[in-house]
Every structure is written in structure tokens, then in C-alpha cells.
Design an enzyme around this catalytic site. Structure first.
Site, PDB file in Angstrom:
ATOM      1  N   TYR A  12      20.853 -31.296  29.135  1.00  0.00           N
ATOM      2  CA  TYR A  12      21.054 -31.903  27.942  1.00  0.00           C
ATOM      3  C   TYR A  12      20.053 -32.491  27.481  1.00  0.00           C
ATOM      4  O   TYR A  12      19.470 -31.351  25.584  1.00  0.00           O
ATOM      5  CB  TYR A  12      22.759 -33.096  28.223  1.00  0.00           C
ATOM      6  CG  TYR A  12      21.979 -33.976  27.296  1.00  0.00           C
ATOM      7  CD1 TYR A  12      22.920 -33.327  26.006  1.00  0.00           C
ATOM      8  CD2 TYR A  12      22.365 -35.817  27.836  1.00  0.00           C
ATOM      9  CE1 TYR A  12      23.043 -34.726  24.966  1.00  0.00           C
ATOM     10  CE2 TYR A  12      22.189 -36.184  26.347  1.00  0.00           C
ATOM     11  CZ  TYR A  12      22.972 -35.923  25.175  1.00  0.00           C
ATOM     12  OH  TYR A  12      23.241 -36.779  24.346  1.00  0.00           O
ATOM     13  N   SER A 116      13.671 -43.597  32.586  1.00  0.00           N
ATOM     14  CA  SER A 116      14.953 -44.520  32.305  1.00  0.00           C
ATOM     15  C   SER A 116      14.958 -45.782  32.632  1.00  0.00           C
ATOM     16  O   SER A 116      14.207 -47.015  32.842  1.00  0.00           O
ATOM     17  CB  SER A 116      16.136 -44.415  33.948  1.00  0.00           C
ATOM     18  OG  SER A 116      17.039 -44.831  33.859  1.00  0.00           O
ATOM     19  N   TYR A 140      18.073 -44.042  42.354  1.00  0.00           N
ATOM     20  CA  TYR A 140      18.184 -43.186  41.053  1.00  0.00           C
ATOM     21  C   TYR A 140      17.373 -44.057  39.853  1.00  0.00           C
ATOM     22  O   TYR A 140      15.637 -43.562  40.170  1.00  0.00           O
ATOM     23  CB  TYR A 140      19.167 -43.117  39.750  1.00  0.00           C
ATOM     24  CG  TYR A 140      18.715 -42.869  38.447  1.00  0.00           C
ATOM     25  CD1 TYR A 140      18.673 -41.457  38.913  1.00  0.00           C
ATOM     26  CD2 TYR A 140      18.668 -43.456  37.993  1.00  0.00           C
ATOM     27  CE1 TYR A 140      18.516 -41.006  37.401  1.00  0.00           C
ATOM     28  CE2 TYR A 140      18.614 -43.167  36.776  1.00  0.00           C
ATOM     29  CZ  TYR A 140      18.314 -42.059  36.564  1.00  0.00           C
ATOM     30  OH  TYR A 140      18.051 -41.384  34.992  1.00  0.00           O
ATOM     31  N   LYS A 144      12.630 -43.565  39.798  1.00  0.00           N
ATOM     32  CA  LYS A 144      12.389 -43.333  38.180  1.00  0.00           C
ATOM     33  C   LYS A 144      10.688 -44.584  38.434  1.00  0.00           C
ATOM     34  O   LYS A 144       9.964 -44.192  38.005  1.00  0.00           O
ATOM     35  CB  LYS A 144      13.377 -44.265  37.132  1.00  0.00           C
ATOM     36  CG  LYS A 144      14.264 -43.094  37.149  1.00  0.00           C
ATOM     37  CD  LYS A 144      13.512 -41.774  36.635  1.00  0.00           C
ATOM     38  CE  LYS A 144      14.484 -40.223  36.177  1.00  0.00           C
ATOM     39  NZ  LYS A 144      13.674 -39.235  36.102  1.00  0.00           N
TER      40      LYS A 144
HETATM   41  N1  LIG Z   1      20.527 -38.847  29.994  1.00  0.00           N
HETATM   42  C1  LIG Z   1      20.356 -40.133  29.692  1.00  0.00           C
HETATM   43  O1  LIG Z   1      21.390 -40.590  29.236  1.00  0.00           O
HETATM   44  C2  LIG Z   1      19.280 -39.978  30.653  1.00  0.00           C
HETATM   45  C3  LIG Z   1      18.381 -42.013  30.355  1.00  0.00           C
HETATM   46  C4  LIG Z   1      17.888 -41.840  31.021  1.00  0.00           C
HETATM   47  C5  LIG Z   1      16.645 -41.436  31.629  1.00  0.00           C
HETATM   48  N2  LIG Z   1      17.337 -39.638  31.434  1.00  0.00           N
HETATM   49  C6  LIG Z   1      16.565 -38.635  32.604  1.00  0.00           C
HETATM   50  O2  LIG Z   1      16.583 -37.443  31.482  1.00  0.00           O
HETATM   51  C7  LIG Z   1      16.135 -36.373  32.987  1.00  0.00           C
HETATM   52  C8  LIG Z   1      17.398 -35.470  32.272  1.00  0.00           C
HETATM   53  O3  LIG Z   1      18.536 -35.894  32.397  1.00  0.00           O
HETATM   54  P1  LIG Z   1      19.699 -35.071  31.342  1.00  0.00           P
HETATM   55  O4  LIG Z   1      20.622 -36.011  30.610  1.00  0.00           O
HETATM   56  O5  LIG Z   1      19.610 -34.146  30.480  1.00  0.00           O
HETATM   57  O6  LIG Z   1      20.616 -34.107  31.893  1.00  0.00           O
HETATM   58  P2  LIG Z   1      20.977 -32.821  32.893  1.00  0.00           P
HETATM   59  O7  LIG Z   1      21.282 -33.110  34.453  1.00  0.00           O
HETATM   60  O8  LIG Z   1      21.553 -32.266  32.071  1.00  0.00           O
HETATM   61  O9  LIG Z   1      19.164 -32.130  33.092  1.00  0.00           O
HETATM   62  C9  LIG Z   1      18.376 -32.586  34.080  1.00  0.00           C
HETATM   63  C10 LIG Z   1      18.250 -30.618  34.396  1.00  0.00           C
HETATM   64  O10 LIG Z   1      17.376 -30.820  35.307  1.00  0.00           O
HETATM   65  C11 LIG Z   1      17.123 -29.666  36.297  1.00  0.00           C
HETATM   66  N3  LIG Z   1      16.953 -29.771  37.711  1.00  0.00           N
HETATM   67  C12 LIG Z   1      17.673 -30.782  38.654  1.00  0.00           C
HETATM   68  N4  LIG Z   1      17.181 -31.177  39.925  1.00  0.00           N
HETATM   69  C13 LIG Z   1      16.294 -29.910  39.381  1.00  0.00           C
HETATM   70  C14 LIG Z   1      14.616 -28.529  40.597  1.00  0.00           C
HETATM   71  N5  LIG Z   1      14.868 -29.588  41.722  1.00  0.00           N
HETATM   72  N6  LIG Z   1      14.769 -27.955  40.142  1.00  0.00           N
HETATM   73  C15 LIG Z   1      14.771 -27.238  39.288  1.00  0.00           C
HETATM   74  N7  LIG Z   1      15.357 -27.832  38.475  1.00  0.00           N
HETATM   75  C16 LIG Z   1      15.873 -29.256  38.132  1.00  0.00           C
HETATM   76  C17 LIG Z   1      19.327 -29.429  36.162  1.00  0.00           C
HETATM   77  O11 LIG Z   1      19.386 -28.537  36.717  1.00  0.00           O
HETATM   78  C18 LIG Z   1      19.719 -29.232  34.167  1.00  0.00           C
HETATM   79  O12 LIG Z   1      19.352 -28.485  33.698  1.00  0.00           O
HETATM   80  C19 LIG Z   1      16.563 -36.551  33.437  1.00  0.00           C
HETATM   81  O13 LIG Z   1      15.197 -36.769  34.439  1.00  0.00           O
HETATM   82  C20 LIG Z   1      17.200 -37.665  33.920  1.00  0.00           C
HETATM   83  O14 LIG Z   1      17.515 -38.751  35.252  1.00  0.00           O
HETATM   84  C21 LIG Z   1      18.724 -39.375  31.185  1.00  0.00           C
END
Ligand SMILES: NC(=O)c1ccc[n+]([C@@H]2O[C@H](COP(=O)([O-])OP(=O)(O)OC[C@H]3O[C@@H](n4cnc5c(N)ncnc54)[C@H](O)[C@@H]3O)[C@@H](O)[C@H]2O)c1
Length: 322
Positions: A12, A116, A140, A144
């Protein structure tokens, strides 16, 4: 022209970051194992390599000839991490170690890391700043913090070696919305997809806890638009390429909060629904309120809120509906 590797670029937020980097004139390689990402989210001008950050060969291939890395790949479900701690640590911490090690071997010296709000746990302050001590309450959040420490240790190592290494962590708050209707939040745990899924099933959306010590009894969160979050990464990449001094950590928060009930109201309005939300139990580990001060990011990363809550939510609903 520079090339950046975006780990998790089929997710995302990662897909929005990849699109924003391309838009800024950079080239992009995406490394993603598609565990929660979607091939079709990856912009067509980016090069997609399907593989894991735990796979050294995939890292060696994709790091070849890149100028920097935006590291978003990981397991992002704070609640679920409690039942899958080892999985969470392997993906988020072992994965980051492998990535940093491969970067060192290939002389790639710039990284922007997705951290995060989860690092703060339940803070007892009106607004958290980067100086608020981390106190994570889930595996989690712990991973981070560990990722941020790894970056700090690599910076110290590089200073001793006399080599270059720039690493910055961006602590995202509640990311919402869509900057491109073909990319959406597919998390089963986040508010917009959950509410729309309930409506599609003909069920009332749930509010987890309405007896918190907040103005309307529901949790207050700091909602930020995914397009603005993506632009902060481009600003960080730009500053690093120009050798500018950055802080090690930035909050990407708005300085302002909106309650779950308010955001749910905006979702129902955007979806044209008059469903009455129903009360559900509190979720363990949900802080009553968490709002961040984004002053440092505004100063250094052109961080700004470009949309209202209604506009952010409407963009999310439009993308989900598509
Ligand atoms: N969505 C939020 O509100 C939010 C808030 C704080 C932090 N984050 C951080 O932002 C990052 C992205 O979040 P998102 O919401 O886009 O989540 P998401 O799950 O949509 O994206 C994570 C991506 O990483 C890929 N992935 C997971 N493990 C992997 C691996 N071992 N090797 C290669 N690819 C891998 C997944 O296929 C996915 O495309 C994450 O690290 C998450 O912890 C998100």
C-alpha cells in the site's frame, strides 16, 4: 538520474513511494515477495523483482547499481504480531540486518526506513515528539525500535570506518487514503477496509471501545495521507543525495487528532451509507490517544498536510470501491 530500491514496493505505502520517486525523475527497482503486496500496484515504469529481503541473492541482484534504498518491506500487523512474534522479528529485524549487510557489501550508503507510531506504545503526552522515549507494547513496535537501532549502529560503524552511511527512520502515524485509485490499503485490520467490508456484508461497522477518556469516548489518532507520506520519502532521498544533514528519526504526524468515530462518520458519508456503528470491546494495547508533532519533518522534509480528513477518506473509499 539516480536509481532507488524500494523494498515492499508492491504494498500500500510502498507502491505510493515508488510512484512518487518515479514522478521525481528517479528510476525505481522494487523488491517484494508479494506476501501482502500486489503485483498490479507496482507502477509500470518500475522494475519488479519478486523475492524476499531474507534472500541474499535477491538482495545482491536488486542492490546492484542503486543509489539508495527505501525499506518498507515487513510484517505490519501490530495486533497479530503478539501471536507471531518470531515471524515478526524474522521479517522485520533479520530482514533489515540482511538488507543492511548486503548494502554494506555493495557500497550502497543511503536508506530511508519505515518506522511507526507503534514505537511509542501508550504515551502520556498531548503530542509525542522524536524525544518522547520509545515504549513499544507489541512485538511489532519492538521490531521497529530494533530497526532504528540497527540504522544508528550502522551510522556509528561507518563513522569509525570513515565510510559514508546515511540512514533515516520515518515514524508513520495512521496512514490513510489513496493517491492513485488503483492502489489501496488492503490490510484486514485497518479502518477503511474493515468498515467497507462490513458494509459490503450488510453488517454494521464496529467501534472498538467507546469508553476511553477522550471527547467522544473513542480512540483519537493522527491520520496522515499516504500521498504526503510518499512525498516525505522523496524529500529524504533528495536531501541524502545532496549530502544534507538529517535527523536520525522523524515523526510523520499532523499535530492534530481525529477520533475513530469522526473518521468512521467520514467513511460512511463518502460511502453514502446511513449504517449505525455498533459498539465492540476495546482491543488490547490500543492507546486512548496518540498524536504526533511533525515540526521536524516540516522543517527538513517539506512535510505538510495537504488534505482534510474528508478528502483523505474520500480518496480511500474511491480506491476501495474501484
Ligand atoms: N499502514 C500504516 O498505517 C503503517 C504505519 C506505520 C508503519 N508502517 C510500515 O510501513 C511499511 C509498509 O506498510 P504498508 O501499510 O504498505 O503494508 P503492506 O503490507 O501493504 O506492505 C508491505 C509490503 O512488504 C512486502 N513484504 C513483506 N515481507 C517481505 C519480505 N520478507 N521480503 C520482501 N517483501 C516483503 C509485502 O508483500 C508488501 O508488499 C511497513 O514496514 C509497515 O510496518 C505502516
Amino acid at each position: 538520474m539516480t536509481r532507488w530500491l524500494v523494498t515492499g514496493g508492491a504494498g500500500y505505502i510502498g507502491a505510493h513511494v515508488a510512484a512518487a520517486l518515479l514522478e521525481s525523475g528517479r528510476e525505481v527497482t522494487v523488491l517484494d515477495d508479494l506476501s501482502s503486496g500486489h503485483r498490479e500496484f507496482v507502477p509500470s515504469r518500475a522494475r519488479l523483482h519478486t523475492g524476499s529481503i531474507l534472500d541474499r541473492e535477491a538482495l545482491a541482484t536488486t542492490l546492484h547499481d542503486v543509489d539508495g534504498v527505501v525499506h518498507l518491506a515487513g510484517y505490519k500487523y501490530a495486533g497479530a504480531s503478539v501471536t507471531r512474534p518470531l515471524h515478526t522479528w524474522r521479517q522485520n529485524v533479520t530482514g533489515t540486518i540482511e538488507l543492511l549487510d548486503a548494502m554494506r557489501q555493495q557500497g550502497v550508503a543511503r536508506i530511508v526506513f519505515s518506522s511507526s507510531a507503534g514505537v511509542y506504545g501508550t504515551p502520556d503526552v498531548e503530542r509525542v515528539t522524536e524525544a518522547t522515549p520509545p515504549a513499544p507494547e507489541s512485538p511489532y513496535g519492538e521490531t521497529k525500535v530494533a530497526g532504528e537501532l540497527l540504522l544508528a549502529d550502522e551510522r556509528a560503524r561507518a563513522a569509525l570506518d570513515g565510510t559514508a552511511f546515511l540512514g533515516v527512520a520515518l515514524r508513520y502515524f495512521n496512514v490513510i487514503g489513496s493517491g492513485d485509485p488503483s492502489i489501496r490499503d488492503t490490510s484486514p485490520h485497518n479502518l477503511v477496509p474493515k468498515v467497507l467490508a462490513a458494509l459490503a456484508r450488510g453488517e454494521a461497522p464496529q467501534i472498538n471501545g467507546d469508553d476511553y477518556a477522550t471527547p467522544d469516548g473513542t480512540c483519537v489518532r493522527d491520520w496522515v495521507h499516504v500521498g504526503d507520506v510518499a512525498l516525505a520519502h522523496v524529500a529524504a532521498a533528495d536531501r541524502m543525495e545532496r549530502g544534507m544533514q538529517l535527523e536520525s528519526v522523524y515523526n510523520l504526524g499532523s499535530g492534530d487528532g481525529a477520533s475513530v468515530r469522526e473518521v468512521l462518520g467520514a467513511i460512511l458519508r463518502a460511502a453514502g451509507s446511513d449504517a449505525e456503528p455498533k459498539r465492540a470491546p476495546r482491543r488490547p494495547g490500543d492507546p486512548a490517544r496518540i498524536v504526533a508533532d511533525g515540526t521536524l519533518a516540516a522543517r527538513d522534509l517539506d512535510w505538510q498536510m495537504r488534505r482534510s480528513i474528508d478528502a483523505m477518506v474520500a480518496s480511500a473509499v474511491a480506491a476501495e470501491r474501484r
